[in-house]
Design an enzyme around this catalytic site. Sequence first.
Site, PDB file in Angstrom:
ATOM      1  N   HIS A  17    -108.429  37.610 -17.286  1.00 43.58           N
ATOM      2  CA  HIS A  17    -107.709  38.540 -18.164  1.00 43.58           C
ATOM      3  C   HIS A  17    -108.036  39.980 -17.787  1.00 43.58           C
ATOM      4  CE1 HIS A  17    -111.500  39.120 -20.225  1.00 43.58           C
ATOM      5  NE2 HIS A  17    -111.566  37.830 -20.523  1.00 43.58           N
ATOM      6  N   CYS A 143    -122.509  32.788 -34.883  1.00 43.74           N
ATOM      7  CA  CYS A 143    -122.570  33.614 -33.675  1.00 43.74           C
ATOM      8  C   CYS A 143    -121.794  34.900 -33.955  1.00 43.74           C
ATOM      9  CB  CYS A 143    -121.944  32.881 -32.492  1.00 43.74           C
ATOM     10  SG  CYS A 143    -121.709  33.976 -31.076  1.00 43.74           S
TER      11      CYS A 143
HETATM   12 ZN    ZN Z   1    -121.308  32.772 -29.188  1.00 43.93          ZN
END
Ligand code: ZN
Length: 502
Positions: A17, A143
């Site tokens: 990308h 996360c």
């Molecule tokens: Zn992560």
Amino acid sequence: MAFYVTTPIYYVNAEPHLGHAYTTIAADILARHMRQRGEDVFFLTGTDEHGEPVELAAEREGIGPQELADRNAPKFERMMRLIEASNDFFIRTSDPRHVERVAEIMQRVFDNNHVYEGIYEGWYCPRCADFKTERELGPGNTCPIHEIPLLKEREQNWFFRLSSFQDDLERLYAERRDFVVPEHRYNEALSFIEQGLEDVSLSRPKLKWGMKLPWDSSQRMYVWFDALLNYVTALSFAHQGEDLTGRYWPADYQVMAKDILKFHAVIWPALLQAADLEVPKRLAIHGFLLMGEKKMSKSLGNVLDPNKVVETFGADALRHYCFRAVSFGNDGSVSAAGFEERYEAELANEYGNLASRTLAMVERYRNGVIPEAEHDPALVGGEDGFDGLVGRVEELLDRAELTQALAEIWERVRRLNRYVEESRPWDLDDDDSDVERLDQVLYSLAEGLRVVTLLLHPYMPATSQRLLVALAESGRRPAAFGSRGGGQRTERIAPLFPKLET
Ligand SMILES: [Zn+2]
């Protein structure tokens, strides 16, 4: 002098990308610029093919991890060609030659007593392939990057004694204030070190897709160690039958985005020292390209897709935009509409127009031959004069100030356009007594255009190549204004940046 520049290796579990293109173009600009200066350049990029993210992506597609890597790595190699990256080698970490070299280096780390066995307990993100410290966790033990809930994992691991490098790293940062550029990233890395280093997990027993530890085949190496070492291992096999390590290591510039700063600015120099290898000279850290306004653009829709940009406008337009729109080192917004505006304003109307009218006037008034004349002192001095330009650009690029160097060059593109308006060559042609003045103006324009085009070569290689041929310039070294006399025959060329059809 040898000059070695790298990009991070890109995870093969995703499609290439704009972010990958951006990092690679940055490294390519440095590589091309140093080649221009006659340095002995080696430019490395490649793909990171081991680790849980690849394993999980392959599982989702119902294929093996090597198959996934073999399918996706060529997409990254195609992207390199698409954006005109001039890399000298493309490393894939599933290459057995890499695996063999990593085993040798890690065995040395083991022999030097920098690893030990222990129990690891922590929050693990499989998408990052990384454990998170309590400090790094997002709300509800997630996360912070992937925003997924994390599981606490407990397992037998081998550990790398990162903590024992506390003093070495503090000394490295004290002695080399330019080890990480720009400065705010240096400060970020240093503050991470100053908080106190903890040992890091080196291996995982559950990992299936990764290198086995040379001294304990029941454990596989945490992917970051294998990945980081690519920068060194590639040199040993990139040229058949020749080991380039002595010639190019340590790397002069390692270019990367800010999200992998910690691995490169902290773990990497410690790992190299643990393996008796030199640390790189400098790390150049850039920010993120943030997708800004969702305003529709005429030809690109509302997403800045590098494939579509290159297909429609050419690689040079993308390369130029990335380093004009966003200050290298910081985050910044990009958009398809912003791209088109800048394309028209700067490439078509400023640089493209300067090139076509300069060549057209040399053709019309002097039969296509650049006159022999003295350069116009009006273009030399002042804020945007040509005096000292080459040295200034070189100095900025030595510090990986890619946006500032381009801005310096662009100021001169604008200065030359203003010079056309000020000197009005079309009026000078009306009056025979102004032959000398017209010679001077045309010479100065052609010479200024040559100088900026040589300096733009690393940013816009294809465009500069075309224009330098039209200006009968065969050299590629940056040259001072007035350093070439006249007398060359120029060629007319089609517009460098055709206007958009509306
Ligand atoms: Zn992560």
